[in-house]
Scaffold this motif. Structure first.
Motif: not given
Length: 226
Positions: A131-132, A164-165, A184-186, A218-219
């Motif tokens: 997913f985007d 983005a999350v 986690w690298g975010f 926002r991640l």
């Protein structure tokens, strides 16, 4: 679509008929959902034309909001069949069934060490990068047996989304989640401090309503240094 217009439409989304306390089923309000999706699109362009996953979709509030903000496809995932039944009714009512698909599945299961949860990698791994954008209002993890479930939902979202999350979490967990995201690298940004209105829904509730302070996070993956 303007923010107030979106919130007005979302006010017609039906909530849980028989909410389950163990699943921490508290409805995402139209006010919150509208601000999450409006911000995601108007500020960052993360919804229109994008594929979106909604983890713990409940009655479909965020999924429907994503569809209304122009998502090309939305997959809403929830463990509860009763919630998904209401979600499908909402999707049909809003006529977004060609955009929103529902899936019954559990993101977590009990770990080998008693009393803790872990991601169900048989579900999460095949959906990595599918997913985007990811959107979620996860359980807070305050009920017995649910400790850490908010972090696991966020970790699953980071795995499934290439972009983005957007996630809602108790403000009190902010520092911990920012550090987790970094591990986690975010990158993790707090876009807004909001009030989550929890109405009197369960027998143990003493007040008509309680406002819980939450962050809209926002991640996104950290950019590689050139």
């Amino acid at each position: 679509m303007k923010l107030k217009q979106l919130e007005g439409y979302l006010g017609e989304v039906a909530a849980f008929k028989n909410p389950k306390v163990q699943l921490e089923q508290y409805p995402t309000t139209a006010h919150l959902a509208a601000r999450v999706l409006y911000t995601a699109e108007s500020t960052f362009g993360d919804i229109d034309g994008k594929s979106v996953v909604d983890l713990g979709c409940g009655c479909g509030m965020l999924s429907i909001a994503a569809a209304m903000m122009g998502a090309c496809s939305v997959v809403g995932i929830d463990v509860d069949s009763d919630a998904l039944e209401v979600a499908q009714e909402n999707i049909d009512e809003f006529e977004v069934e060609e955009v929103v698909e529902l899936m019954q599945a559990s993101l977590c299961h009990e770990a080998a060490s008693a009393g803790s949860l872990e991601l169900d990698n048989q579900l999460v791994t095949p959906m990595k990068g599918k997913f985007d954008t990811a959107i979620l209002n996860p359980p807070f993890g305050t009920k017995p047996g649910n400790k850490g479930i908010d972090v696991l939902f966020l970790q699953a979202a980071c795995s499934m989304a290439t972009g983005a999350v957007y996630s809602l979490h108790k403000t009190s967990t902010r520092d911990y989640l920012v550090k987790k995201a970094e591990s986690w690298g975010f990158e993790c940004d707090v876009l807004a401090e909001l009030k989550f209105d929890v109405p009197m829904m369960y027998k143990f509730h003493k007040k008509k309503a309680v406002d819980i302070e939450v962050d809209l996070l926002r991640l996104q993956p950290k950019r590689k240094q050139v």
